[in-house]
Design an enzyme around this catalytic site. Structure first.
Site, PDB file in Angstrom:
ATOM      1  N   GLU C  60      -1.576 -57.564-110.862  1.00 19.48           N
ATOM      2  CA  GLU C  60      -2.143 -56.643-109.873  1.00 19.48           C
ATOM      3  C   GLU C  60      -1.979 -57.148-108.450  1.00 19.48           C
ATOM      4  O   GLU C  60      -1.742 -56.366-107.526  1.00 19.48           O
ATOM      5  CB  GLU C  60      -3.630 -56.386-110.159  1.00 19.48           C
ATOM      6  CG  GLU C  60      -3.898 -55.401-111.293  1.00 19.48           C
ATOM      7  CD  GLU C  60      -3.868 -56.019-112.669  1.00 19.48           C
ATOM      8  OE1 GLU C  60      -3.577 -57.231-112.791  1.00 19.48           O
ATOM      9  OE2 GLU C  60      -4.134 -55.307-113.655  1.00 19.48           O
ATOM     10  N   HIS C 129     -15.681 -52.978-116.820  1.00 17.19           N
ATOM     11  CA  HIS C 129     -14.805 -51.800-116.841  1.00 17.19           C
ATOM     12  C   HIS C 129     -15.490 -50.584-116.215  1.00 17.19           C
ATOM     13  O   HIS C 129     -15.177 -49.454-116.551  1.00 17.19           O
ATOM     14  CB  HIS C 129     -14.389 -51.456-118.277  1.00 17.19           C
ATOM     15  CG  HIS C 129     -13.264 -52.301-118.808  1.00 17.19           C
ATOM     16  ND1 HIS C 129     -13.366 -53.664-118.934  1.00 17.19           N
ATOM     17  CD2 HIS C 129     -12.001 -51.990-119.220  1.00 17.19           C
ATOM     18  CE1 HIS C 129     -12.224 -54.146-119.427  1.00 17.19           C
ATOM     19  NE2 HIS C 129     -11.389 -53.156-119.595  1.00 17.19           N
TER      20      HIS C 129
END
Ligand SMILES: Cc1ncc(C[n+]2csc(CCOP(=O)(O)OP(=O)(O)O)c2C)c(N)n1
Ligand SMILES: Cc1ncc(C[n+]2csc(CCOP(=O)(O)OP(=O)(O)O)c2C)c(N)n1
Ligand SMILES: [Mg+2]
Ligand SMILES: [Mg+2]
Lengths: 333, 348, 348, 333
Positions: C60, C129
């Site tokens: 990322e 999450h």
């Protein structure tokens, strides 16, 4: 114990490996069977097909060795001796879960068993294992640390930063990469350079590294034993890449060959290399273990798994107040 | 026994005492054992404590994970970053992992970790060496956040942070390192989560965050000359934040101004203002104000930086407006505006 | 020509049209070309646009840097993250680099970059999450931040974001992907920085952020049944944020409640409240309120998560208190509380 | 042109290399001389001693090739053809600076010269170079991208993530590591494993890589030419590690041998391997360039540098309003 000379481990060890793998498999098959009931309300990343790595590596560890894992951690947790009931209760979101229901399948922990925790940020726990090894070094302790991770984790910066630090300080950390060819539905080819084996990355860092068959529990175990020996001798970190394969979908209970990201032939080829079936055959043929012994063991496992599910289902949900506890640890020592 | 020492020395002394008191404490950071010793805050520690005082590779993210791993098994790491801006590489580990470890494992693990971050300012530190993002950390449950403004608190809060079983973000403003104060020699703790009233007053409550507490004290002095009595509260901790002390003060003064080292928009001042409004609305004489950085990255040129940072004069001006008083002349700031003190000649 | 399509389809269509309109646009993200297509938001794009639709390694941070590098030389990348939590690995590149590039190089370079991040919720997404950290991005000058709540805005804001010459953080709540709305087929833009009034009212202004706009609309419906007329404003953009629209509304209603998907403490609600207080103090009948997440990491068990997330009922209760009215019974929520709709059966 | 056969490049090229190095050196020496006046009010990271890498690599680049750099970027900026006056004005914080005074020494840019920007977060621009190369590939353009960075940058995760991606897509990016043995005051030994050369990391990623003498401008240049050829042929990324040495303190104008982090002998040994002095001798002896030619060139440089300082000093500071401009690029296309 190893009369044929063909196998590398004793019958006892081979049986233990079988037990561990078969237990992991049965637990996850039971999750598959019952996930549709919608009472396990959290993502689950099953390791069916990959059991040999968890079993072979953890079998080589001692009581004061400690491991961490990632999103696909059931197998590692169980192989390291994590409490099955507490795991199932956790997946069911119950107060009796290993994390009190606060974590779910992606956040297992069993300190007593040396399972220090699993968290699902890819690569995120690798550095923690290195930190555990650093702590051991600073304290003069002998236990080793192990990190389990997948083939996508080697794409993360933290993986490399961790290897560099571990190599620099020659820390006793075992890095176990389960290369199952996919990250979610993405094959290695779109993520990593062609022709560059993962193991080459570790070697680039000057780390002792090997690539092995991850579906051969004995081979895994022997490699892990060698690694552990070298780690205990203070020879610095060891990296092991194991080729293996996930049978079910990335996340969830189903088969997913219908969606078309992997070839049926590939899938079939790996199915035929089931780590448990091949190991079972070896037990019977090479280690001369009796079919009945295995049958008894399997029955025991099946019962244990049934019990664990019953325990999980019958356990209470955490009360609302639990939401607001354990945000901070004891205010001071 | 108290002596006057610098803020940097106070940090060093606190670290030294923590290292001496507990073999589980270790200190790691870029340049920690080097001859400059992180602005003098780590000098001599390597010599005294050996292997537990370590340099590290430029791997902020993994080194945070390493510290977390060590903390889980009972070590009490102190990790230093010479700039907060560099620590941004470790946000994932700090926020996803350290902050949540205790909770997400149902209390089975804890992360007694201190992360020191320096907030740069002046001498062309510019856009990537000067960010003051305390608002971010203060937004994250599971973290604690402290920002000592005095040498006394620098020591007391650091010891408290090291002894705390949770991850504590310890933010030190570069312009405070050279400031001096009375600091007891023996170890002591300043409780995390308690603000401190530095000056009593009747007309307005000035809440200072980190270095801005110094400017708020200067402003209060100037205001006193104009017959305005300002109460100054040094916030010291942002998470948990001592709302009670601030509210009690504002209930008395009826006015609030927050002076922050960070950006105003989305900054921590908004939290203080909101809580005051929620809980002391009826006592407010005028709308609270926030002073901090404008919505602009930090410019490097001293010609621009001098307009960028608010100072005591801006606080004074705002207070005069809040009290419906005419503008007052501030004594012009003497000397350059981009160094903490005349002794500072760059480059870092 | 308008049709009713889902929010996910609206994103996909916007992306498709941007890719078609400008050869400099490219789309990259984990799983973008895979059979699930990032919750259906990227399905078919690889087939239609080939090399400009790419998967990526789990990197990322670097992939953000890659996007910045490509953007500097004139590409217009769209980067997707299946969870905001994963994007935390790229904070350094987003905040130190992308946000500041234009300014720190004196306007010589710009970074036309869109970063999509999904905010998870429900079905045991748990601590890592499900974070909703818009307050962080809204605190950073140089970034723009949008949070569409409707399919219409999902498309219009995405096109506007891709055409914007600045880095835009585009936050999509997981529970919105399946919601439906009228969406024109042809490309159109929703201006970044403009809020939208979804419902007119007299008694209170409800400002909704992202998914909480849906809950605010539900609350307004219930309140109407009790004779309370609530105005609902969908904020849509957090940076820049449309203070004028909110202030104009609150000046009329005299009351403000902000409903945010993120944490209250240090959250963006504090900014809205502070600006309202600064600029409409005299018109406030009662202190503004903020509704959002408590100071707790997200618990995974559905038994805990059901208490964690505020819903329409919490808004109603707060409004009743603000109007000094007694408590009202909310219709009990039907069905499970940890799925966006009954069709959702997990696992992600 | 290359009569002796000893040197690898033409006299013309050798002279150009000399000019570039000598110019960088003179600029930085002038900074050293005048930094104490406290009118350059920003951190400066001087590359005195390391000029050969910048010169040798940039000499191998074409007009449409583009580079990025980090905190120690003066040499790269100048070697790539960046505007000297604009650089000096930037360091003085003036409106006529290449970044309008907003960036300072750590944020140089000259788009026209193909210098895309330098920023001082270690490792932070490496991925950007890869992104520039990706853009070129997507557009079918031929220019290559170059990232300059130090030995500490290979410790960052983003370095590895960038290499993995560049290798996967075979991007035309040249990765140039200037290994000057130190990160600030920290030697390699406390940061990286003993016996693992930096170049091994790149090879681990399957990237063509070489380690060379960074104080030999011709050797650098020849290696860069080879790399550029391979990059233009589409053979994927190339990594070059150059051994070199920083003479002055990490940040600032002074010598810092007094503080004791490096051995005087080490320092002396590197001083005696001055890339400029050795190259000058080679020009005279091997390339048979006349002393007078060098003298003229040196005088030109000295004058240009004086002029650039005068320009910078006489330029106006940006007005206060400038602080609030260029926060966002044009609101839309
Ligand atoms: C940093 C980060 N990015 C993305 C994800 C989403 N994600 C979850 S699992 C996964 C795939 C991981 O693949 P691998 O490491 O090979 O493990 P496997 O699932 O094959 O066991 C991804 C990308 C994540 N969890 N963390
Ligand atoms: C991510 C990050 N961490 C720390 C720093 C502080 N820092 C500035 S320069 C530097 C040393 C870099 O060493 P190297 O890459 O070898 O380059 P050199 O200075 O030797 O040219 C460090 C650690 C930084 N700028 N960025
Ligand atoms: Mg995998
Ligand atoms: Mg170096």
């Amino acid at each position: 114990m190893n009369p044929s000379g063909v196998t590398a481990v004793s019958a006892e060890t081979a049986l233990a490996l079988y037990r561990t793998m078969r237990r992991i498999r049965r637990v996850e098959e039971a999750i598959v069977e019952r996930y549709g009931e919608q009472r396990m309300r959290c993502p689950v990343h099953l390791c069916i097909g990959q059991e040999a790595v968890a079993a072979g590596v953890c079998q080589a560890l001692e009581g004061d060795d400690q491991i961490v894992s990632g999103h696909r951690s059931h197998g590692h947790y169980l192989a390291k001796g994590g409490d099955l009931k507490a795991m199932m209760a956790e997946i069911y979101g119950k107060a009796s879960g290993c994390s009190g229901g606060k974590g779910g399948s992606m956040h297992l922990i069993d300190r007593a068993a040396g399972f220090l925790g699993a968290t699902p940020i890819v690569g995120g726990t690798i550095a923690m294992a290195v930190g555990v090894a650093l702590a051991a070094k600073l304290r003069g302790e002998t236990g080793i640390a192990v990190a389990f991770f997948g083939d996508a984790a080697v794409e993360t910066g933290i993986f490399h930063e961790s290897l560099n630090f571990a190599a620099t300080h020659r820390l006793a950390v075992l890095l176990v990469c389960e290369n199952n060819l996919y990250s979610v539905y993405s094959p290695l080819s779109v993520r990593q350079p062609e022709g560059r084996p993962i193991v080459a990355l570790a070697r680039g860092h000057g780390i002792t590294a090997d690539a092995l068959d991850g579906n051969d529990a004995e081979a895994v175990h022997v490699a892990a034993l060698d690694a552990v020996e070298s780690l205990r001798a203070g020879d610095g970190p060891v990296f092991l890449e194991f080729a293996t394969y996930r049978w079910r979908e990335h996340c969830g209970p189903n088969l997913d060959n219908d969606i078309g990201y992997r070839a049926p032939e590939e899938f079939e080829a790996w199915l035929s290399r089931c780590p448990i079936a091949t190991h079972r055959a070896r037990l019977l043929n090479d280690h001369r273990v009796e079919e009945g012994v295995l049958g008894d063991l399997e029955e025991d496992i099946d019962k244990e798994v049934r019990d664990a599910f019953t325990f999980a289902e019958e356990s209470a949900f955490p009360p609302a107040e639990e939401m607001s506890t354990e945000i901070y640890a004891s205010e001071s020592r | 026994m108290s002596r006057v020492i610098t803020y940097a020395e106070a940090i060093c002394e606190a670290t030294d005492q923590c290292l001496a008191a507990d073999a589980n404490v270790y200190l790691m950071g870029l340049g920690v054992p080097d001859p400059k010793g992180v602005f003098g805050t780590t000098l001599g520690l390597k010599e005294r404590h050996g292997a537990r005082v370590m340099d590290m590779p430029t791997s902020e993210n993994a080194m945070t994970g390493v510290a977390i791993g060590a903390a889980i098994v009972g070590m009490r790491p102190i990790l230093t970053h010479q700039r907060l801006d560099f620590a941004l590489l470790s946000i994932e580990q700090l926020v996803n992992q350290a902050a949540k470890f205790h909770y997400m494992f149902g209390g089975e693990a804890s992360v007694p970790l201190v992360v020191r971050m320096v907030i740069g300012r002046g001498w062309g530190q510019g856009p990537q060496h000067s960010q003051s993002l305390q608002a971010w950390f203060a937004h994250v449950p599971g973290l604690k956040v402290v920002m000592p403004a005095t040498a006394y608190d620098a020591k007391g809060l650091l010891i408290a942070a090291v002894e705390d079983d949770n991850p504590v973000i310890y933010l030190e403003h570069r312009w405070l390192h050279g400031t001096k104060g009375e600091v007891p020699e023996e170890p002591y703790r300043v409780p995390i989560g308690e603000a401190r009233r530095l000056r009593e007053g009747e007309d307005i409550t000035l809440v200072g965050i980190s270095y801005m507490t110094i400017e708020a004290m200067r402003a209060a002095e100037v205001l006193a000359g104009h017959g305005i009595s300002a109460e100054v509260i040094d916030l010291r901790s942002l998470r948990p934040f001592d709302a009670e002390t601030v509210i009690a003060s504002v209930r008395r003064t009826g006015r609030l101004l927050v002076a922050d080292t960070g950006g105003v928009t989305g900054g921590f001042g908004g939290e203080i203002v909101s809580q005051i409004v929620e809980r002391a609305f009826d006592r407010l004489i005028c709308p609270p104000r926030r002073i901090g950085l404008p919505d602009i990255p930090t410019p490097t040129s001293p010609a621009l930086a001098r307009h960028y940072y608010p100072r005591a004069g801006d606080i004074v001006t705002a207070v005069m407006e809040m009290l419906d008083r005419g503008p007052v002349a501030m004594p012009p700031a003497d000397g350059p505006l981009d160094v903490p003190d005349p002794g500072f000649t760059g480059p870092f």
